[in-house]
Structure formats: C-alpha cells, structure tokens
Write a protein that holds these residues in place. Structure first.
Motif, PDB file in Angstrom:
ATOM      1  N   MET A  48      32.260 -13.560 -39.253  1.00 28.43           N
ATOM      2  CA  MET A  48      31.870 -12.161 -39.253  1.00 28.43           C
ATOM      3  C   MET A  48      30.892 -11.931 -40.396  1.00 28.43           C
ATOM      4  N   SER A  49      29.799 -11.247 -40.106  1.00 28.81           N
ATOM      5  CA  SER A  49      28.806 -10.967 -41.136  1.00 28.81           C
ATOM      6  C   SER A  49      29.328  -9.940 -42.127  1.00 28.81           C
ATOM      7  N   ASN A  50      28.743  -9.904 -43.310  1.00 24.42           N
ATOM      8  CA  ASN A  50      29.133  -8.908 -44.304  1.00 24.42           C
ATOM      9  C   ASN A  50      28.901  -7.498 -43.796  1.00 24.42           C
ATOM     10  N   ALA A  51      27.807  -7.296 -43.040  1.00 26.19           N
ATOM     11  CA  ALA A  51      27.521  -5.964 -42.495  1.00 26.19           C
ATOM     12  C   ALA A  51      28.622  -5.531 -41.529  1.00 26.19           C
ATOM     13  N   VAL A  52      29.020  -6.405 -40.608  1.00 21.86           N
ATOM     14  CA  VAL A  52      30.067  -6.072 -39.646  1.00 21.86           C
ATOM     15  C   VAL A  52      31.377  -5.811 -40.387  1.00 21.86           C
ATOM     16  N   LYS A  53      31.659  -6.592 -41.415  1.00 25.84           N
ATOM     17  CA  LYS A  53      32.878  -6.398 -42.196  1.00 25.84           C
ATOM     18  C   LYS A  53      32.876  -5.012 -42.859  1.00 25.84           C
ATOM     19  N   GLU A  54      31.758  -4.624 -43.454  1.00 28.20           N
ATOM     20  CA  GLU A  54      31.679  -3.316 -44.103  1.00 28.20           C
ATOM     21  C   GLU A  54      31.739  -2.182 -43.079  1.00 28.20           C
ATOM     22  N   ILE A  55      31.012  -2.314 -41.983  1.00 26.65           N
ATOM     23  CA  ILE A  55      31.047  -1.296 -40.923  1.00 26.65           C
ATOM     24  C   ILE A  55      32.458  -1.146 -40.385  1.00 26.65           C
ATOM     25  N   SER A  56      33.111  -2.254 -40.087  1.00 21.71           N
ATOM     26  CA  SER A  56      34.474  -2.221 -39.563  1.00 21.71           C
ATOM     27  C   SER A  56      35.427  -1.570 -40.561  1.00 21.71           C
ATOM     28  N   GLY A  57      35.222  -1.843 -41.853  1.00 22.38           N
ATOM     29  CA  GLY A  57      36.066  -1.230 -42.872  1.00 22.38           C
ATOM     30  C   GLY A  57      35.946   0.282 -42.881  1.00 22.38           C
ATOM     31  N   ILE A  58      34.724   0.793 -42.811  1.00 23.63           N
ATOM     32  CA  ILE A  58      34.522   2.246 -42.790  1.00 23.63           C
ATOM     33  C   ILE A  58      35.119   2.843 -41.521  1.00 23.63           C
ATOM     34  N   LEU A  59      34.876   2.208 -40.375  1.00 23.66           N
ATOM     35  CA  LEU A  59      35.440   2.704 -39.116  1.00 23.66           C
ATOM     36  C   LEU A  59      36.963   2.694 -39.149  1.00 23.66           C
ATOM     37  N   SER A  60      37.547   1.648 -39.723  1.00 21.52           N
ATOM     38  CA  SER A  60      39.015   1.541 -39.784  1.00 21.52           C
ATOM     39  C   SER A  60      39.629   2.604 -40.685  1.00 21.52           C
ATOM     40  N   GLU A  61      38.922   2.986 -41.730  1.00 20.53           N
ATOM     41  CA  GLU A  61      39.424   4.004 -42.662  1.00 20.53           C
ATOM     42  C   GLU A  61      39.243   5.419 -42.128  1.00 20.53           C
ATOM     43  N   SER A  62      38.443   5.576 -41.100  1.00 17.22           N
ATOM     44  CA  SER A  62      38.134   6.896 -40.551  1.00 17.22           C
ATOM     45  C   SER A  62      39.114   7.222 -39.433  1.00 17.22           C
ATOM     46  N   PRO A  63      39.738   8.397 -39.482  1.00 14.72           N
ATOM     47  CA  PRO A  63      40.707   8.714 -38.430  1.00 14.72           C
ATOM     48  C   PRO A  63      40.081   8.764 -37.042  1.00 14.72           C
ATOM     49  N   MET A  64      38.846   9.172 -36.971  1.00 13.42           N
ATOM     50  CA  MET A  64      38.114   9.238 -35.711  1.00 13.42           C
ATOM     51  C   MET A  64      36.656   8.922 -35.990  1.00 13.42           C
ATOM     52  N   CYS A  65      35.988   8.418 -34.985  1.00 13.72           N
ATOM     53  CA  CYS A  65      34.542   8.322 -35.036  1.00 13.72           C
ATOM     54  C   CYS A  65      34.020   9.164 -33.881  1.00 13.72           C
ATOM     55  N   PHE A  66      32.738   9.344 -33.830  1.00 20.48           N
ATOM     56  CA  PHE A  66      32.137  10.133 -32.766  1.00 20.48           C
ATOM     57  C   PHE A  66      31.092   9.276 -32.072  1.00 20.48           C
ATOM     58  N   ILE A  67      31.201   9.203 -30.748  1.00 21.85           N
ATOM     59  CA  ILE A  67      30.290   8.399 -29.950  1.00 21.85           C
ATOM     60  C   ILE A  67      29.401   9.335 -29.147  1.00 21.85           C
ATOM     61  N   ALA A  68      28.093   9.132 -29.272  1.00 18.50           N
ATOM     62  CA  ALA A  68      27.119   9.906 -28.507  1.00 18.50           C
ATOM     63  C   ALA A  68      26.577   9.047 -27.380  1.00 18.50           C
ATOM     64  N   THR A  69      26.608   9.607 -26.184  1.00 17.85           N
ATOM     65  CA  THR A  69      26.019   8.985 -25.005  1.00 17.85           C
ATOM     66  C   THR A  69      24.967   9.942 -24.456  1.00 17.85           C
ATOM     67  N   ALA A  70      24.263   9.505 -23.436  1.00 17.78           N
ATOM     68  CA  ALA A  70      23.288  10.368 -22.777  1.00 17.78           C
ATOM     69  C   ALA A  70      23.492  10.287 -21.274  1.00 17.78           C
ATOM     70  N   CYS A  71      23.335  11.430 -20.628  1.00 18.62           N
ATOM     71  CA  CYS A  71      23.414  11.491 -19.178  1.00 18.62           C
ATOM     72  C   CYS A  71      22.387  12.516 -18.714  1.00 18.62           C
ATOM     73  N   ASN A  72      21.459  12.099 -17.872  1.00 17.20           N
ATOM     74  CA  ASN A  72      20.388  12.985 -17.404  1.00 17.20           C
ATOM     75  C   ASN A  72      19.632  13.615 -18.573  1.00 17.20           C
ATOM     76  N   ASN A  73      19.358  12.804 -19.578  1.00 13.95           N
ATOM     77  CA  ASN A  73      18.635  13.239 -20.777  1.00 13.95           C
ATOM     78  C   ASN A  73      19.358  14.318 -21.583  1.00 13.95           C
ATOM     79  N   GLU A  74      20.649  14.458 -21.377  1.00 16.90           N
ATOM     80  CA  GLU A  74      21.456  15.399 -22.144  1.00 16.90           C
ATOM     81  C   GLU A  74      22.432  14.604 -23.009  1.00 16.90           C
ATOM     82  N   PRO A  75      22.534  14.944 -24.303  1.00 12.75           N
ATOM     83  CA  PRO A  75      23.476  14.230 -25.167  1.00 12.75           C
ATOM     84  C   PRO A  75      24.916  14.681 -24.918  1.00 12.75           C
TER      85      PRO A  75
END
Length: 137
Positions: free
Chosen positions: A1-28
C-alpha cells in the motif's frame, strides 16, 4: 500500500461519514456514505444494487469523495469506481459492520455489492495554515 493510500484511508477511517458525489444527466448527486477499509491498495465501499447510486455509478463511474476527520483534516478524492463483487470483501464488511450485516444478512445477498477506487487524485488539507497537499495514487 502506498503512503498516499495509507494516509487517505486513515482520514476516511477516522471520519464517521464521507460524502460521495455522482452525476446523472449532468446533474450532481451527493450522499453520505460509509467508508469500509483499504484492502490490496484499494479503497472499499458497499451499496445496494437497488439504489440510485448504483445505477448512477454503472452509467458514469466518475466520483468525487470528501471526508473530514474529528481533527478537521479533510481529504477530497477523485477517481473512477470499479464494481468488484468480491465475496471475501463482502464477508469482511459483514464481520466488521453489524449494521450492514443487519441489512444484507449474508455475502450471497444478490442486492449487496461492493465497489472500490484503485487509482485517483487527492487533496489533503487542514486549518494549520500549511498549503494543501495533492497527488495521485
């Protein structure tokens, strides 16, 4: 695992929720999501095949994810998801997440699916006054 993935995973793991943005018909579309874990250098999530988010990601796998940990460090990730219906990943999620187990029951539930981000870009920032750090993984 790269250091970047390790750090990203650490922040995500410490966060109760994350927010995922998708797009559908050019609408977020942004929704709260629970990060699961890093495995094999990939950032793993799960969802239901009956949800709009699944359909949106099937049509357009590009996402942006944002999370803020309790120390007010945040990460923003851009990338494309891959649906990898991994039985082993599902079993791990069910063993670590009682709430998800109560929803899907078993890894064989046909509505239960997993997806990951293996490559992408990221920005990590905080209120320290230091400039944000960015890169790719």
């Amino acid at each position: 695992m790269s250091n970047a993935v390790k750090e990203i995973s650490g922040i995500l793991s410490e966060s109760p929720m994350c927010f995922i943005a998708t797009a559908c018909n050019n609408e977020p579309h942004v929704r709260a999501f629970q990060y699961q874990f890093e495995q094999d250098g990939k950032l793993w999530f799960c969802t239901s095949k009956s949800k709009d988010v699944f359909k949106q990601l099937q049509m357009n796998p590009a996402v942006e994810i944002c999370a803020v940990n309790p120390n007010m460090t945040w990460v923003r990730i851009t990338g494309k998801v891959s649906f990898e219906d991994s039985h082993a990943v599902k079993e791990r999620i069910l063993s670590e997440q009682p709430m998800i187990k109560s929803i899907y029951g078993t890894a064989d539930n046909p509505d239960f699916t997993t997806f990951c981000i293996e490559h992408g870009g990221y920005i990590i920032a905080d209120f320290s006054g230091n400039p944000p750090r960015n890169g790719s993984f």
